[in-house]
Design a protein around this motif. Structure first.
Motif, PDB file in Angstrom:
ATOM      1  N   VAL A   6      26.173  27.518 -14.036  1.00 29.04           N
ATOM      2  CA  VAL A   6      27.476  27.546 -13.479  1.00 29.04           C
ATOM      3  C   VAL A   6      27.492  29.328 -13.087  1.00 29.04           C
ATOM      4  N   CYS A   7      27.503  30.195 -13.913  1.00 27.22           N
ATOM      5  CA  CYS A   7      26.871  31.092 -13.172  1.00 27.22           C
ATOM      6  C   CYS A   7      26.163  32.052 -12.101  1.00 27.22           C
ATOM      7  N   ALA A   8      24.978  30.608 -12.130  1.00 27.47           N
ATOM      8  CA  ALA A   8      23.970  31.061 -11.369  1.00 27.47           C
ATOM      9  C   ALA A   8      25.119  30.479  -9.498  1.00 27.47           C
ATOM     10  N   PHE A   9      25.365  29.588  -9.537  1.00 28.23           N
ATOM     11  CA  PHE A   9      26.876  28.871  -8.147  1.00 28.23           C
ATOM     12  C   PHE A   9      28.092  29.820  -8.355  1.00 28.23           C
ATOM     13  N   ALA A  10      28.512  30.541  -9.077  1.00 28.22           N
ATOM     14  CA  ALA A  10      29.704  31.403  -8.950  1.00 28.22           C
ATOM     15  C   ALA A  10      29.519  32.131  -8.754  1.00 28.22           C
ATOM     16  N   GLU A  69      25.393  31.773  -5.672  1.00 25.60           N
ATOM     17  CA  GLU A  69      25.749  31.068  -4.618  1.00 25.60           C
ATOM     18  C   GLU A  69      27.168  31.034  -3.211  1.00 25.60           C
ATOM     19  N   SER A  70      28.223  30.988  -4.350  1.00 22.48           N
ATOM     20  CA  SER A  70      29.346  30.866  -3.962  1.00 22.48           C
ATOM     21  C   SER A  70      29.988  32.293  -2.834  1.00 22.48           C
ATOM     22  N   ARG A  71      30.257  32.034  -2.087  1.00 24.75           N
ATOM     23  CA  ARG A  71      31.284  33.526  -1.314  1.00 24.75           C
ATOM     24  C   ARG A  71      32.852  33.578  -1.788  1.00 24.75           C
ATOM     25  N   VAL A  72      32.793  32.449  -2.216  1.00 26.29           N
ATOM     26  CA  VAL A  72      34.536  31.917  -2.875  1.00 26.29           C
ATOM     27  C   VAL A  72      34.451  32.457  -4.333  1.00 26.29           C
ATOM     28  N   PRO A  73      35.527  33.358  -4.553  1.00 28.80           N
ATOM     29  CA  PRO A  73      35.955  34.173  -6.279  1.00 28.80           C
ATOM     30  C   PRO A  73      36.165  32.714  -6.882  1.00 28.80           C
ATOM     31  N   VAL A  74      34.804  31.808  -7.695  1.00 31.21           N
ATOM     32  CA  VAL A  74      35.478  30.757  -8.967  1.00 31.21           C
ATOM     33  C   VAL A  74      34.723  31.133 -10.093  1.00 31.21           C
ATOM     34  N   GLY A  75      34.576  32.778 -10.417  1.00 31.47           N
ATOM     35  CA  GLY A  75      34.097  33.134 -11.245  1.00 31.47           C
ATOM     36  C   GLY A  75      34.939  32.338 -12.725  1.00 31.47           C
ATOM     37  N   PHE A  76      36.673  31.886 -12.694  1.00 28.60           N
ATOM     38  CA  PHE A  76      37.575  30.689 -13.200  1.00 28.60           C
ATOM     39  C   PHE A  76      36.527  29.951 -13.959  1.00 28.60           C
ATOM     40  N   VAL A  77      35.270  29.404 -13.773  1.00 27.98           N
ATOM     41  CA  VAL A  77      34.763  28.033 -13.652  1.00 27.98           C
ATOM     42  C   VAL A  77      33.782  28.408 -14.836  1.00 27.98           C
ATOM     43  N   VAL A  78      33.615  29.723 -15.210  1.00 31.10           N
ATOM     44  CA  VAL A  78      33.045  29.619 -16.435  1.00 31.10           C
ATOM     45  C   VAL A  78      33.773  30.099 -17.448  1.00 31.10           C
ATOM     46  N   VAL A  79      34.863  30.311 -17.575  1.00 34.43           N
ATOM     47  CA  VAL A  79      36.121  30.098 -18.636  1.00 34.43           C
ATOM     48  C   VAL A  79      35.927  29.112 -19.274  1.00 34.43           C
ATOM     49  N   PRO A  80      36.102  27.785 -18.867  1.00 34.20           N
ATOM     50  CA  PRO A  80      36.220  26.708 -19.774  1.00 34.20           C
ATOM     51  C   PRO A  80      34.788  26.866 -20.776  1.00 34.20           C
ATOM     52  N   LEU A  81      33.967  26.987 -20.208  1.00 40.31           N
ATOM     53  CA  LEU A  81      32.557  26.722 -20.823  1.00 40.31           C
ATOM     54  C   LEU A  81      32.954  27.621 -21.971  1.00 40.31           C
ATOM     55  N   LEU A  82      32.792  28.930 -22.010  1.00 34.90           N
ATOM     56  CA  LEU A  82      32.475  30.518 -22.272  1.00 34.90           C
ATOM     57  C   LEU A  82      33.763  29.082 -24.212  1.00 34.90           C
ATOM     58  N   ILE A  83      35.458  29.224 -23.436  1.00 31.28           N
ATOM     59  CA  ILE A  83      36.144  28.521 -24.552  1.00 31.28           C
ATOM     60  C   ILE A  83      34.891  27.655 -25.877  1.00 31.28           C
ATOM     61  N   LEU A  84      34.054  26.997 -24.848  1.00 30.91           N
ATOM     62  CA  LEU A  84      33.459  25.315 -25.521  1.00 30.91           C
ATOM     63  C   LEU A  84      32.371  25.930 -26.418  1.00 30.91           C
ATOM     64  N   ILE A  85      31.832  26.945 -25.354  1.00 34.51           N
ATOM     65  CA  ILE A  85      30.542  27.896 -27.092  1.00 34.51           C
ATOM     66  C   ILE A  85      31.725  28.845 -27.933  1.00 34.51           C
ATOM     67  N   ALA A  86      32.791  29.153 -27.727  1.00 37.16           N
ATOM     68  CA  ALA A  86      33.294  30.232 -28.711  1.00 37.16           C
ATOM     69  C   ALA A  86      33.636  28.583 -30.480  1.00 37.16           C
ATOM     70  N   ALA A  87      34.571  27.729 -29.539  1.00 41.43           N
ATOM     71  CA  ALA A  87      34.752  26.921 -30.283  1.00 41.43           C
ATOM     72  C   ALA A  87      33.220  25.940 -31.035  1.00 41.43           C
ATOM     73  N   ARG A  88      32.284  26.388 -30.118  1.00 47.21           N
ATOM     74  CA  ARG A  88      31.068  25.503 -31.295  1.00 47.21           C
ATOM     75  C   ARG A  88      30.027  26.261 -31.986  1.00 47.21           C
ATOM     76  N   PHE A  89      30.089  27.458 -31.665  1.00 47.51           N
ATOM     77  CA  PHE A  89      29.203  28.778 -32.150  1.00 47.51           C
ATOM     78  C   PHE A  89      29.455  30.323 -32.451  1.00 47.51           C
ATOM     79  N   ARG A  90      31.223  30.213 -31.878  1.00 44.26           N
ATOM     80  CA  ARG A  90      31.572  31.186 -32.646  1.00 44.26           C
ATOM     81  C   ARG A  90      31.312  32.504 -31.728  1.00 44.26           C
ATOM     82  N   VAL A  91      31.490  33.619 -32.792  1.00 48.18           N
ATOM     83  CA  VAL A  91      30.843  35.392 -32.023  1.00 48.18           C
ATOM     84  C   VAL A  91      29.879  34.904 -31.288  1.00 48.18           C
TER      85      VAL A  91
END
Length: 564
Positions: A231-235, A238-260
């Motif tokens: 996702v980071c490689a795409f955002a 590759e992408s020429r449009v600011p879509v970095g927000f797509v990383v946030v849900p994955l970070l929240i999921l990682i925080a919920a599963r594996f904490r700090v």
């Protein structure tokens, strides 16, 4: 300088594991921080710092001679904090860092003057970060929001400021570099490196790594990190449009599963791909910001303000886990204490019942003259003896009921119960009590078919207790009213008196066992366990119990039970 505690020790273990944690402290430290405790760790750190300096200078420069992503400081701070052993060690470790930074600067071709400037600035930053951490975050506790905020603010955001000022002013004097651009790039780049790498090193503890001992959890972590990389490689590449927000849900999921630990690892991946891709000419800001320094600054702010706060979410979840563990441990202790108390009550009650029964028998024989002639005074004394013994016997029965109710040994047989009939029986029984003399008892039935699903024997016991209390404590009002009515899904019973009522403070303590609300020395008999027992019996029948009272206007105790 004082030794900084391991972050795994920042929050106390649960009571059950306290002894084991103390016994295994040395083993835990060695296994969780094996690298940090090796004698050659400072040497390896100096070598790693030299390599990181070379990489940063070669590939991450965006504002003249200042790099947009700087990892050497984060590694140095993490190892220094985790491996501190006193002033002598600090001096030696600092000297090795000076050698590593200076060597890296010379290897990339910097002049002696620039090497001295950058080495001094970096050491001021590293030493300042260590001192600030020891002052404001001494336990390196990243498993709470307060601890994480203290560490990030003091170490990552405040410590780089003096170094950024020294470096930017020096570069302006040496080669005329723009002070603001150099300051911004240094501050944001070094703050990001410390916030990501130093927090990763600090959170690398046995407690966090233990989660990965499960192969399925390890596989899940790898899968999430691979997905995040894609996702980071795409955002960011590759992408020429600011879509970095797509990383946030994955970070929240990682925080919920594996904490700090999971979030710090993920932030490391995000930072490298986002900043590295921008410096390499890729990413969404290539067209909107033609200057490399501007593109790097925008990406630094994106990661700092958009992704780094997820670390606080992980810290909040860690803190919640700790509080939950403590609450569970407290509940276990309370349950064990309650069980011990119930066993004690049951044993005491059993021990009381047998001798009290004998005392009552002897008193009855004495009172009736079967043990020989008695005078009027002796008859009165015998009656007092029997009366007192029966009070003790009643207390023993109540103690047994409380013990059985709290241990779950009380069995209730729920069947359709005619509530007005129960209230009528209780009213007649209470009318015969001596303290009910002069009190008018009234039963009000509102509606027909007032049948509850209850245990008639236990319901009678509950209502009799409420009526007895109303007569004893509220009889001064001259009236006690029994009322039964239908509510939306059940039957409501009320026992009201016109007595002095209760204050809000006493209402809060009303159903506590053995609490007579300050009437222990009054002439009103009681032991303070009747209402606690009544509450438990009502709850066993699937109902609820409560009281409405205004001081000076009496009290209304109510019981709500499901309709049959």
């Amino acid at each position: 300088m004082s030794r900084v505690l391991d972050p795994a020790d920042a929050v106390g273990p649960s009571p059950e594991g306290l002894a084991a944690a103390r016994a295994n402290d040395t083993a835990r430290t060695n296994s969780a921080s094996a690298f940090f405790k090796q004698p050659l760790a400072p040497v390896f750190t100096a070598i790693a710092v030299m390599v990181l300096v070379v990489l940063a200078v070669q590939f991450a420069r965006s504002a003249g001679l200042v790099a947009a992503l700087w990892g050497a400081g984060g590694v140095s701070i993490a190892v220094w904090l985790r491996n501190s052993r006193g002033p002598s060690y600090d001096l030696c470790f600092g000297a090795l860092l000076v050698v590593g930074i200076a060597a890296g600067e010379l290897l990339v071709g910097n002049s002696t003057l620039l090497t001295v400037v950058f080495t001094v600035a970096n050491m001021i930053e590293i030493v300042g970060a260590v001192l600030l951490a020891r002052r404001f975050a001494p336990t390196l506790n990243l498993v709470s929001v307060d601890g994480a905020c203290r560490f990030l603010v003091s170490v990552a955001f405040v410590a780089p400021v003096p170094a950024a000022l020294i470096a930017s002013i020096s570069l302006h004097l040496i080669n005329g570099a723009d002070i603001l651009a150099s300051f911004q790039t240094w501050w944001f780049g070094h703050a990001l490196g410390i916030a990501v790498i130093a927090t990763f090193g600090v959170s690398l503890t046995r407690r966090h790594l233990a989660v990965l001992a499960n192969p399925w959890r390890l596989l899940e972590a790898l899968a999430l990190l691979v997905l995040l990389s894609l996702v980071c490689a795409f955002a960011y590449l590759e992408s020429r449009v600011p879509v970095g927000f797509v990383v946030v849900p994955l970070l929240i999921l990682i925080a919920a599963r594996f904490r700090v630990l999971g979030v710090t690892t993920a932030l490391l991946i995000v930072s490298v791909l986002a900043i590295g891709g921008t410096l390499a000419g890729y990413g969404p800001y290539v067209l909107s910001a033609p200057e490399l320094a501007d593109r790097a600054l925008m990406m630094q702010l994106t990661v700092l303000l958009g992704c780094l706060p997820i670390l606080l979410v992980a810290a909040l979840l860690e803190e919640r886990d700790r509080l939950s563990d403590r609450a569970k441990a407290g509940q276990v202790r309370a349950e064990r204490a309650s069980e011990a108390k119930s066993r004690l009550l049951a044993n005491v009650a059993h021990e009381i019942k047998s001798p009290v029964g004998g005392i009552i028998g002897i008193g009855e024989l004495w009172k009736t003259g079967q043990l020989g002639p008695v005078s009027d005074t002796q008859t009165e004394m015998a009656e007092m003896l029997v009366k007192t013994a029966r009070q003790v016997e009643a207390l023993a029965h109540d103690l047994l009921d409380v013990a059985r109710a709290e241990s779950g040994a009380v069995k209730v047989e729920l069947r359709p119960t005619d509530v007005p009939g129960v209230l009528e029986d209780v009213k007649r029984a209470v009318a015969l009590r001596p303290e009910a003399q002069g009190v008018r008892l009234e039963l009000i039935t509102e509606g027909d078919g007032l049948v509850a699903l209850a245990d008639s024997q236990r319901l009678t016991q509950v209502v009799a207790n409420l009526a007895s209390n109303a007569v004893k404590y509220g009889g001064s009002g001259g009236q006690v009213i029994f009322r039964v009515s239908r509510i939306y899904d059940g039957v409501r019973i009320e026992v009201s008196d016109r007595g002095p009522g209760l204050t809000p403070e006493k209402l809060a303590q009303l159903f506590e066992p053995f609490n007579r609300l300050g009437l222990e020395r009054s002439t009103v008999e009681g032991h303070g366990i009747g209402l606690a027992l009544a509450k438990r019996l009502v709850e066993l029948q699937g109902g609820s119990i409560g009281v409405d009272s205004v001081q000076g206007e009496g009290a209304t105790f109510w019981v709500e039970l499901p309709a049959a």
